[in-house]
Enzyme design. Structure first.
Site, PDB file in Angstrom:
ATOM      1  N   CYS A 155     -16.909 -12.919 -21.855  1.00 54.61           N
ATOM      2  CA  CYS A 155     -18.099 -13.216 -22.475  1.00 54.61           C
ATOM      3  C   CYS A 155     -18.086 -14.207 -23.430  1.00 54.61           C
ATOM      4  O   CYS A 155     -19.083 -14.929 -23.573  1.00 54.61           O
ATOM      5  CB  CYS A 155     -18.538 -11.810 -23.025  1.00 54.61           C
TER       6      CYS A 155
ATOM      7  N   CYS B  11     -24.142 -12.853 -23.966  1.00 53.47           N
ATOM      8  CA  CYS B  11     -24.174 -14.345 -23.281  1.00 53.47           C
ATOM      9  C   CYS B  11     -25.164 -14.524 -22.318  1.00 53.47           C
ATOM     10  O   CYS B  11     -25.227 -15.413 -21.583  1.00 53.47           O
ATOM     11  CB  CYS B  11     -22.747 -14.376 -22.501  1.00 53.47           C
TER      12      CYS B  11
ATOM     13  N   CYS C 251     -26.373  -9.566 -20.123  1.00 51.70           N
ATOM     14  CA  CYS C 251     -25.483  -9.243 -21.119  1.00 51.70           C
ATOM     15  C   CYS C 251     -26.466  -9.798 -22.375  1.00 51.70           C
ATOM     16  O   CYS C 251     -26.775 -10.986 -22.545  1.00 51.70           O
ATOM     17  CB  CYS C 251     -24.152 -10.178 -21.004  1.00 51.70           C
TER      18      CYS C 251
ATOM     19  N   GLY D   8       0.651  -1.072  -0.147  1.00 50.92           N
ATOM     20  CA  GLY D   8       0.001  -0.034   0.111  1.00 50.92           C
ATOM     21  C   GLY D   8       0.707   1.166   0.074  1.00 50.92           C
ATOM     22  O   GLY D   8       0.212   2.326  -0.198  1.00 50.92           O
TER      23      GLY D   8
ATOM     24  N   CYS E 215     -21.249  -7.349 -21.492  1.00 49.16           N
ATOM     25  CA  CYS E 215     -20.090  -7.712 -20.759  1.00 49.16           C
ATOM     26  C   CYS E 215     -19.015  -6.635 -20.966  1.00 49.16           C
ATOM     27  O   CYS E 215     -18.820  -6.641 -22.106  1.00 49.16           O
ATOM     28  CB  CYS E 215     -19.646  -9.307 -20.650  1.00 49.16           C
TER      29      CYS E 215
END
Lengths: 294, 281, 371, 186
Positions: free
Chosen positions: B273, B249, B246, B36, B267
């Protein structure tokens, strides 16, 4: 010796415990190089805090006192007397040139001036709070009143939004800020209302010491009276050790039980407030009291 | 190294000289050791402009060797213009193979998305970073920002979340939701959707963040605590649209993007997808 | 059917590249030679080298031709190429007093040892757009060429090349002011290693060498704007400054030979160097003296060097009170600023979808609170 | 085994091992075999990572130190100032406490310690926790290294400053011990 256990803030042993919550010893602040001759060239007898030797300003020198829990100590004097310098050194806004300040915390005594900056900052979150003369120094103007109180709370680890809001509204109610203004930006508040928000923020984490720097200067009389009344009732209600800096004796009289009179950076008198007003010893104090009585 | 092998290395189609790679590797190792923390690094100019993935590219070039298989996506799309340009640069200069299937890739460089699947213990995810400083919204001065991170003093961040919630009823942070890594540093997660944030927590894969323009590298090691900054009683919300699936798909298990002013959704992760369609075909 | 995001695809990108190259390389006009760019657009080449922070005249000319005149793009081409080259050595420190001056102006005094040398400058030429035909221009060129080869130095006055050495490396005005004890001395006795902004990013509070090297390769326009904003703009107040020295000249670059260890001059670079003087009137400043600022950059770019010297003083006197140092260190690089601005052209549809979703969430919350 | 400068490819491979070791502390990562056979694995991290812009030192092997300096161009400096320190035997307490730890503002300046870790019968087993570790992550070091581990734990006690270590054994296995990893005995 009062027993603080039920207060729940400090698990205090039942033995006699020294009175002080905050103990200051020989606090000094000089702007510029100094040695004994420079110090000796300033002070009440000389009539100036600016040294003729090298132009250094001895803003405060050899200031010592103690403040107990539940007690309010006044620092009074004209501007330039050093009273605000003392407060700013204790607040951590200004670095002292010498001296020591010990603070009683749950983990034992802490020598404030020896702490690094992050430790000093943590102290300001939940142990030592400051109410400045200018609210802009203590608050963020472009944030709501509630948000200003959320800052010390979140800094102390509060992570529940509902609880933060409850605590903020509880504090604002106690300092008589209308709850329907809690989410307004502080910028839009009046001077008196800003001070009340600042006081609410200062109390957010139940500090053991609160420093007040001319809290009502610049407010018109009626508003000032309301704020002073609030501060007085809060001091009585919470066992806070408070320091009140003011040039106005009526403020000192109303809020403090004991007070130091400062002139040209030095303490010229240290007495119970009502005795001081009845029977001032030092000529400077006498002049101040006379002026206040006129 | 003698002078001439240095010169030889310069003539090859290397985009980064050896010293640059070593400097970037040292910064990467520091970043992984201090999860971080934004490690400053020299950050060389790249054949792509600043702000267009020069940081991600430098990390990928320092990490990848010819045994690696690289996937490069932008907005989840392997065929996005920026992804194509970057992939071309990476594969030609490192000799690594390329794929669009996340599970086959050892190093995945991405802008604004974490692939829906396929990332495991062998994967290294490299995220492109426009703005590495998570606190820029609450503080401008860099000296103060450095102090806030050094002292883990993030109260102003919490106050801005409080104000946001009070004013808007919800936390309105859209992408790049700030997260606390290893209970120590608040990190800018780059403009990935809130949909992707949970997958950074205790992830099997290593994530490296490259900010070329602002010359910072930071990291989230695998199996590390990553917590979005939010109040206990204000649950973290990912993007959601009722009933949206979607149109290709038919799934709603992936982050969807829509046509303007229409309820046709698709997607964002085009390879996921494609594989979903092939699986159900 | 279906929304096709700007799906470039490899062929689209290759097609775009071919289009750019074809149009650039097959234009009707004759081929643009590098020498033409170096000689006829020399100030543009100098500016590109300055902003790239790299002395490479021929490469800068190539970069300008390839970028079709876009200076920032040329800077990018130069610096990206530089990233592929290893760093062989560090040069010996060069003393700016060794600059062989081709032009030298001292506005602070009328007469000064070593004379003012106007040199090759359009400062006092009238800005008339020359609209004579090419033939007339070629004729004039021929005449000038024959004259020049005939009798040197007849342009008159002090504008000519003369080899009098005092002329070539005159004593600095700053030295004279130091002798008069009129100047705050900002020189450091410990001579620390200069900060290398190509290896470590400069962040406030930064060493003065980090500020100067950041400004040396900053975008010329950015520095000029930062200075002018400080004069007129909201940012702050900058005192008018007197220039102590404006120089343009050549400086040898010396490296220790890797084997013999002897100093070897590897090239000579042209630099523009400016020393600025500012009156000190701050309450905590030595008001009996002047402050000094320094600016130096590759090539002939007086506008940039003057802005640098002014901003060097401004930053010194600001002493961290404002974010002037941060904006100079962080916002004046041509590639950082232009790159991030234009990155907005990149696809952002994942972000935008997330933004739309929050708008709807806000409305839902507001309706919920309202009901 | 005399050392040799690493090729660009080999440097990348060694770096990847070191990166894996830091990403999952405790995991035994095998450095490229062809390199471990041709030269001392202990020197590989330095040969892969240092160059003219870094400083290092090898307090207990001056010959190795000179050889690495020659091959990499990296500057030899005192232990307290070195970016990298290589110890051919587990270092004593005062050395570990003497190396740079960086500061809260610049933790990345902390020293990188490469320590030889030969396994013997009387091994010490340490339980590891923190970023990248698994519940069962552990590290076994020779008993002689217990001082080193104790000193290391002191050096990383005030995050984010601290030191980051790799333990390298003669078979070319490297184990990472970044500052954020907690190592407890037993």
């Amino acid at each position: 010796m009062t027993n603080d256990v039920e207060y729940g803030r400090y698990p205090v042993a039942r033995l006699a415990v020294p009175e002080w919550m905050l103990k200051v010893e020989r606090l000094g602040r000089v702007y510029g190089p100094y040695d004994d001759t420079v110090i000796a060239s300033t002070g009440p007898e000389i009539g100036s805090s600016k040294s003729a030797v090298n132009g250094a300003v001895v803003a405060a020198w050899d200031v010592s006192f103690e403040v107990a829990a539940g007690e309010a100590l006044g620092l009074v004097g004209e501007s330039g007397s050093g009273k605000t310098t003392v407060l700013r050194c204790l607040a951590g806004d200004v670095a002292p040139s010498c001296g020591e300040a010990r603070l009683r915390t749950t983990e034992g005594d802490v020598s404030m001036f020896d702490l690094d900056s992050s430790a000093r900052r943590r102290l300001r979150i939940d142990t030592l709070a400051v109410v400045y003369q200018d609210p802009a120094e203590g608050l963020k103007m472009n944030i709501s009143a509630g948000g200003n109180i959320a800052e010390p709370l979140t800094a102390a680890g509060w992570r529940n939004f509902g609880k933060i809001r409850d605590r903020a509204s509880e504090l604002l109610t106690r300092t008589e800020v209308p709850i329907n203004r809690m989410d307004d930006l502080v910028r839009s508040f009046s001077g008196g209302m800003k001070q009340r928000v600042q006081i609410a923020k200062a109390l957010a984490n139940s500090p053991s010491v609160v420093l007040f720097d001319e809290p009502t200067t610049g407010l018109d009389a009626s508003v000032a009276a309301g704020v002073l009344d609030l501060i007085r009732s809060l001091l009585e209600e919470h066992r806070i050790a408070a320091i009140v800096v003011s040039h106005d004796f009526s403020v000192i009289e109303m809020l403090t039980s004991r007070c130091l009179v400062m002139q040209h950076g030095r303490v010229v008198e240290n007495a119970l407030t009502d005795q001081l007003l009845e029977d001032p010893h030092h000529p400077y104090t006498q002049r101040l009291v006379a002026a206040a009585r006129a | 190294m003698l002078l001439d092998d240095l010169i030889d290395s310069a003539q090859s189609d290397e985009l980064l000289d050896e010293f640059a790679k070593r400097e970037i590797r040292r910064a990467i190792l520091a970043a992984v050791a201090i999860p971080g923390y934004q490690v400053p690094f020299g950050s060389r100019e790249m054949p792509v402009a600043r702000g267009w993935g020069s940081g991600g590219l430098q990390i990928t070039l320092a990490v990848v060797h010819d045994d690696d298989v690289v996937k490069v996506i932008d907005q989840g799309d392997d065929d996005g213009v920026n992804a194509v340009n970057l992939r071309r640069l990476v594969t030609t200069s490192t000799g690594a193979d390329q794929t669009s299937i996340a599970a086959e890739a050892s190093v995945i460089q991405s802008r604004h998305r974490i692939p829906e699947d396929g990332l495991d213990e062998e994967s290294i995810l490299v995220l492109q970073v426009p703005v590495p400083e998570p606190l820029r919204g609450v503080e401008r001065d860099m000296r103060e920002l450095a102090r806030m991170h050094a002292e883990a003093d993030y109260s102003r961040m919490w106050v801005s979340l409080y104000e946001d919630k009070v004013r808007n009823g919800v936390i309105t942070q859209t992408t790049g939701y700030p997260c606390l890594v290893n209970d120590r540093y608040v990190v800018a997660t780059t403009p990935i959707p809130r949909w992707d944030i949970p997958r950074l927590h205790e992830s099997p894969f290593l994530t490296l963040f490259g900010a070329g323009r602002e010359k910072r590298i930071y990291a989230i090691p695998p199996r590390t605590k990553v917590e979005p900054l939010t109040f206990e009683d204000v649950p973290f919300e990912v993007e959601h649209a009722d009933g949206a699936t979607c149109s290709l798909c038919k799934s709603n298990a992936a982050f969807l993007v829509s046509l303007p002013n229409s309820d046709v959704w698709m997607c964002s992760d085009t390879d996921w997808c494609r594989r979903t369609r092939e699986a159900s075909a | 059917m279906g929304y096709v995001s700007a799906r470039g695809g490899l062929d689209a990108i290759r097609a775009a590249e071919r289009l750019v190259r074809r149009l650039r390389l097959t234009s009707e006009s004759s081929w643009l030679e590098e020498d033409q760019i170096l000689e006829k657009l020399r100030l543009l080449v100098d500016r590109v080298m300055g902003e790239a922070g790299l002395w490479a005249p021929r490469l800068a000319a190539k970069a300008l031709r390839q970028s079709e005149g876009d200076a920032t793009e040329a800077v990018h081409l130069l610096r990206a190429y530089r990233s592929t080259l290893p760093r062989f050595a560090y040069s010996e420190s060069a003393d700016a007093d060794d600059v062989k001056v081709e032009r030298r102006i001292v506005p602070a005094f009328q007469r000064v040892p070593g004379n003012q040398l106007l040199g090759r400058s359009v400062d006092y030429t009238a800005r008339f757009l020359e609209r004579q035909s090419d033939d007339m221009a070629r004729e004039e060129a021929e005449k000038l060429r024959s004259e020049a080869s005939g009798t040197p130095g007849d342009e008159g006055g002090e504008a000519h090349d003369n080899t009098d050495t005092t002329q070539r490396s005159p004593q600095r005005l700053l030295e004279m002011l130091r002798e008069m004890d009129l100047v705050v001395d900002r020189r450091r006795a410990d001579d620390p290693e200069p900060f290398d902004i190509t290896r470590t990013p400069a962040r406030p509070p930064a060493a003065r060498s980090a500020l100067l090297s950041s400004m040396t390769r900053a975008d010329t326009g950015a520095l000029v704007n930062q200075w002018y904003r400080n004069i007129l703009g909201p940012d702050g107040y900058l005192h008018e400054v007197t220039l102590g020295e404006v120089r343009h000249g050549a400086l040898d670059v010396v490296v220790r030979h890797p084997v013999t260890g002897l100093p070897v001059c590897v090239t000579s670079v042209r630099v523009t160097e400016v020393e600025a003087i500012e009156d000190l009137e701050g309450v905590d400043e030595d008001r009996t003296k002047f402050d000094v600022g320094y600016g130096l950059c590759f090539g002939h770019n007086e506008r940039k060097a003057i802005a640098m010297a002014n901003l060097d003083i401004a930053c010194h006197r600001d002493a961290g009170r404002t974010q002037l140092e941060q904006s100079l260190l962080l916002t004046t690089d041509a590639l950082d600023s232009a790159g991030f601005l234009e990155h907005l052209k990149l696809p952002h549809y994942v972000t935008f979808r997330s933004m739309i979703e929050r708008k709807f969430a806000m409305r839902k919350a507001r309706n919920r609170d309202a009901s | 085994m005399t050392l040799a400068a690493l090729s660009s490819r080999d440097s990348t491979m060694v770096f990847r091992s070191l990166l894996q070791a830091f990403s999952s502390p405790g995991e035994r990562v095998q450095m490229p075999a062809h390199l471990c056979d041709s030269m001392s694995p202990l020197a590989l991290p330095l040969l892969a990572l240092v160059d003219i812009e870094t400083t290092f030192c090898i307090p207990d092997d001056a010959d190795l130190e000179a050889e690495v300096a020659e091959l990499t161009g990296s500057k030899v400096v005192a232990v307290a100032d070195a970016n990298f320190v290589l110890c051919t035997t587990p270092p004593p307490q005062e050395l570990v406490l003497h190396v740079g730890r960086g500061t809260a503002l610049q933790p990345q300046l902390g020293c990188r310690l490469i320590v030889s870790n030969e396994s013997h019968e009387d091994n010490l087993t340490l339980r590891l926790s923190g970023p990248g570790t698994r519940p069962e992550s552990q590290l076994s070091v020779c008993a002689a290294a217990s001082d080193f581990i104790a000193a290391r734990n002191l050096a990383v006690a005030h995050p984010p400053s601290g030191i980051d270590c790799w333990l390298v054994s003669s078979d070319g296995v490297v184990v990472g011990l970044p500052r954020t990893t907690h190592a407890e005995q037993g």
